[in-house]
Design an enzyme around this catalytic site. Structure first.
Site, PDB file in Angstrom:
ATOM      1  N   ASP A   1     -10.227  36.252   4.257  1.00  0.00           N
ATOM      2  CA  ASP A   1      -9.748  35.115   4.615  1.00  0.00           C
ATOM      3  C   ASP A   1      -9.676  34.758   5.899  1.00  0.00           C
ATOM      4  OD1 ASP A   1      -7.930  36.736   5.591  1.00  0.00           O
ATOM      5  OD2 ASP A   1      -6.554  36.613   3.510  1.00  0.00           O
TER       6      ASP A   1
ATOM      7  N   HIS B   1       1.128  39.753  14.006  1.00  0.00           N
ATOM      8  CA  HIS B   1       0.058  39.002  14.933  1.00  0.00           C
ATOM      9  C   HIS B   1      -0.006  37.846  14.091  1.00  0.00           C
ATOM     10  CE1 HIS B   1      -2.300  40.629  11.674  1.00  0.00           C
ATOM     11  NE2 HIS B   1      -2.995  39.440  11.742  1.00  0.00           N
TER      12      HIS B   1
ATOM     13  N   ARG C   1      -0.629  34.070  13.090  1.00  0.00           N
ATOM     14  CA  ARG C   1      -0.567  32.662  13.563  1.00  0.00           C
ATOM     15  C   ARG C   1       0.791  31.952  13.077  1.00  0.00           C
ATOM     16  NH1 ARG C   1      -5.819  32.920  14.973  1.00  0.00           N
ATOM     17  NH2 ARG C   1      -6.754  31.279  16.505  1.00  0.00           N
TER      18      ARG C   1
ATOM     19  N   HIS D   1      -1.204  43.780  19.501  1.00  0.00           N
ATOM     20  CA  HIS D   1      -2.669  43.042  19.044  1.00  0.00           C
ATOM     21  C   HIS D   1      -2.912  42.359  20.625  1.00  0.00           C
ATOM     22  CE1 HIS D   1      -5.037  39.727  17.662  1.00  0.00           C
ATOM     23  NE2 HIS D   1      -5.154  40.403  16.421  1.00  0.00           N
TER      24      HIS D   1
END
Ligand code: UD1
Ligand code: UDP
Length: 381
Positions: free
Chosen positions: A98, A210, A212, A243
């Site tokens: 995805d 990590h 968003r 990350h």
């Protein structure tokens, strides 16, 4: 008969880890020419995976820039894919999961009228903005794809509810295939701190974060909660391979940079990450991949998100949704650290996500699609 040209497209660390065993499985089939096109949406984190699994891409779009936006990733992938498809002439394109690479890879395949196989199909939260942009990416790829490789029966059911029933296979998740090749007892780490950790006398908490949609206040709260957990428990060592996203780096350093029992380290090579997970006490993460790997290794997971598209481990009792609120994360971690019965109730190995044979089923399904073999049986947990 001519070989089928099957092109795998990927660009980020998790796609690479999960596609590596499939690229190899396809390469081992006499009927197939296995081609590999990387977008390098991630550069260093992708290259590390290519090295661990000894993969040599046939095409590399090399698109990554610091602080890249969703629009730049998608448009650069799309433009770069034109030449890759023209030169490599695939009979089918495989995309995974995805990410922006996944969406652009599938869209490019459609523009070139090349059929698409979607690996890790059918995951859903039904919340357009969480995970963002992944929920929409996978829905858009569902609309484009011809073959759907669902890790679990639950994923197939999601597709069925959307009216997608043709070309759907339940294969297990290829991450379990990868895990079978990387975990070795007694593995030595290339990061010395990890060799020196007191695995027997202290509780090792393995952290990653990590997403968003967690950028901003949720990530601030998560990191502050992790700092509190480390400060208030002498008996834990918190290990966090951070990350490379500058947003994540800054937030982790701000909250966790100066605590003696917190180890902020660079991203780990996939094999070392898997071996560290096998030796840790507890996993706290917002990662999709870790939610699948930790249950297979018998490690409890606190999911640092409000929802998950991977409810199978929650149902099996080895993962809990901790959310993103400071107090919830602190209290759920505290319970697992201090209450052996609560810990034991979660720490048992389950394999809802696969049996290590996903890649074999996917390769068989592709051959079936082209009329070159029987339809494979489904994975059942
Ligand atoms: C991406 C995926 C997300 C996946 C995650 C896995 C999208 C929109 N997001 O998010 O679904 O869960 O990868 O980790 O596709 N960077 C480096 N070197 C690297 C990798 C990243 O410097 O090897 C830095 C760059 O500054 C880059 C930033 O990290 O701009 C963010 O990378 P990006 O791929 O845009 O987003 P992720 O948060 O990694
Ligand atoms: N991983 C890794 N090194 C690290 C952190 C994670 O190899 O330092 C692996 C992890 O074991 C899993 C995958 O990367 O296989 C998950 O990637 P990530 O969390 O970046 O993305 P997500 O799965 O959330 O999309």
């Amino acid at each position: 008969m001519e070989q089928l040209r099957i092109m795998s497209v990927f660009g980020t660390r998790p796609e690479a880890i999960k596609m590596a065993p499939l690229v190899k499985e396809l390469a081992g089939r006499a009927e197939i020419a296995s081609l590999c096109c990387v977008t390098a949406q991630h550069r260093e984190m992708l290259d590390s995976v290519l090295e661990v699994f000894d993969l040599k891409p046939d095409w590399d779009l090399d698109i990554m820039t610091p602080q890249q936006t969703l629009s730049t990733i998608t448009s650069k992938c799309l433009l770069g894919m034109d030449e890759a498809v023209d030169k490599l002439r695939p009979d089918m394109i495989l995309v995974h999961g995805d990410t922006s690479t996944t969406f652009a890879g599938a869209l490019s395949a459609f523009y070139h009228k090349v059929p698409v196989g979607h690996v890790e199909a059918g995951l859903r939260t039904y919340d357009k903005y969480s995970p963002y942009p992944e929920e929409m990416n996978r829905k858009l790829v569902t609309a484009i794809a011809d073959l759907y490789f669902c890790p679990t029966e639950n994923n197939r059911e999601n597709l069925r509810r959307e009216g997608v029933t043709e070309g759907v296979f339940v294969t297990g998740n290829t991450v379990i295939d990868a895990l079978h090749t990387t975990v070795r007892p007694g593995c030595r780490f290339s990061t010395e701190i990890l060799n020196a950790l007191p695995y027997d006398s202290k509780k090792i908490l393995l952290v990653t974060c990590h997403r968003r949609e967690n950028y901003g206040q949720p990530m601030e709260d998560i990191m502050a909660a992790l700092a509190h957990i480390a400060r208030s428990h002498d008996g834990v060592e918190l290990v966090y391979p951070v990350h490379l996203s500058p947003v994540v780096q800054a937030c982790a350093k701000k909250h966790l940079g100066d605590i003696p029992n917190v180890h902020l380290i660079p991203p780990l090579a996939a094999d070392e990450m898997h071996n560290l997970m096998a030796r840790c006490f507890l996993v706290l993460t917002d990662s999709g991949g870790l939610q699948e790997e930790a249950p297979a290794l018998g490690k409890p997971v606190l999911v640092l998100r409000r929802e998950t598209e991977r409810p199978e481990a929650v149902a099996a009792g080895t993962a809990k949704l901790a959310g993103v609120a400071y107090a919830d994360i602190v209290s759920m971690a505290h319970q697992l650290i201090t209450d052996p019965a609560a810990y034991a109730a979660m720490a048992h190995a389950v394999n809802p996500y696969g049996d290590g044979l996903a890649c074999r089923r996917i390769a068989d399904a592709i051959l079936w699609h082209f009329g070159r073999g029987p339809r494979p049986g489904d994975f059942t947990a």
